[in-house]
Design a protein around this motif. Structure first.
Motif: not given
Length: 317
Positions: A189, A261, A265, A302, A304-305, A308-309
């Motif tokens: 990140v 990322p 964000d 992405y 993975e992002w 996570r969210h």
């Protein structure tokens, strides 16, 4: 130079918006392009039509006189085009047809392929445009049936009256592209501060793009050099380490650059499918959602992002 309806339309947009910046967004052009166009119009008439002030643009007395004559012509031409399109539509042989539009996206190919399978026998056409506003106007004028557009956070789109929208993703983070030799490329990140000394490449013709980047950099107290250009050129500069550039998180991996990322964000867009009332978009939306999910799955960073969210778009089946 002779004044044309497009010049009159530009003058009306400036007067309605109260600034060149806002008028350019509504017209789907860059501000420098609109400024140049206004200067040429004023050169033809030999006088200023607008007073440029810190708070925006205000018509001069000549400007008000020109606008009073321009508005009926612009409105009349708009009515004429709308009526002609309606007559052409009525005269066209009936058959399944779907006209889709989209701002630049790595989802388009998968979406189009899925639509052709889901809607056999349907004549499907595609228009890609950097300007979301231009696509929205085409939907409103019945030149497109649906449009997949992105809205830069902090720079809301002006939705023409009567159109309907469906949100694909309320907040899609924008990642950053870096050369493989960049010191921050080793991190999973990247912090904005890591990029303070890098030139940023931004495409000012994309509605809201430059405003969104400028807002985020300003909020972080950064003022890096900024280059304006298209993202194809940006990619070549990023590879050479001459710039960094924001990019869609669905951007696929490359051997010569990395996609990361940004911490927190700070850059984001909202993804919308816009249509005219009465348009059946269930199949269109479902195929878009599937295509987006597939693109996200293939972009491992992405995906993975999204996991996570806890986004439903992270679902793979």
């Amino acid at each position: 130079m002779e004044l044309e309806v497009r010049h009159l339309r530009a003058l009306c947009a400036i007067a309605d918006a109260g600034s060149l910046h806002q008028a350019a967004r509504r017209l789907g052009v860059s501000q420098p392009s609109l400024t140049t166009q206004l200067q040429r119009i004023e050169n033809v008439l030999g006088a200023e039509l607008f007073l440029r002030e810190r708070t925006g643009c205000r018509p001069t007395s000549l400007g008000r006189a020109v606008l009073s004559r321009a508005r009926p012509l612009v409105d009349g031409m708009s009515d004429l085009v709308t009526a002609a399109l309606a007559e052409a539509e009525a005269a066209r042989p009936r058959g399944s047809r779907l006209r889709i539009g989209s701002t630049a996206s790595r989802v388009i190919g998968g979406w189009l392929r899925r639509l052709r399978v889901a809607l056999p026998g349907t004549d499907i056409s595609l228009r890609v445009d950097v300007s979301a506003h231009a696509l929205l106007r085409s939907v409103a004028a019945s030149r497109l049936d649906v449009a997949f557009v992105h809205e830069v956070e902090g720079c809301p789109l002006t939705l023409p009256e009567g159109l309907e929208q469906r949100v694909l993703l309320d907040r899609e983070p924008q990642f950053i592209s870096l050369s493989r030799d960049h010191p921050a490329a080793r991190r999973r990140v990247v912090e904005l501060g890591d990029l303070a000394g890098d030139p940023w490449m931004v495409d000012p013709t994309v509605d809201g793009e430059w405003d969104g980047v400028r807002r985020v950099l300003g909020a972080a107290g950064l003022n890096p050099p900024v280059l304006h250009g298209d993202y194809l050129t940006a990619a070549s500069l990023v590879v050479l380490g001459e710039a960094v550039a924001p990019c869609q998180p669905t951007s696929g991996p490359r051997d010569d650059m990395v996609i990361r990322p940004l911490l927190g964000d700070p850059l984001a867009v909202r993804l919308l499918l816009v249509s005219r009332p009465g348009t059946d978009i269930e199949v269109v939306y479902a195929q878009l959602e599937d295509a987006y999910r597939d693109a996200a799955r293939r972009a491992s960073g992405y995906h993975e992002w999204l996991l996570r969210h806890r986004s439903p778009l992270a679902r793979t089946s």
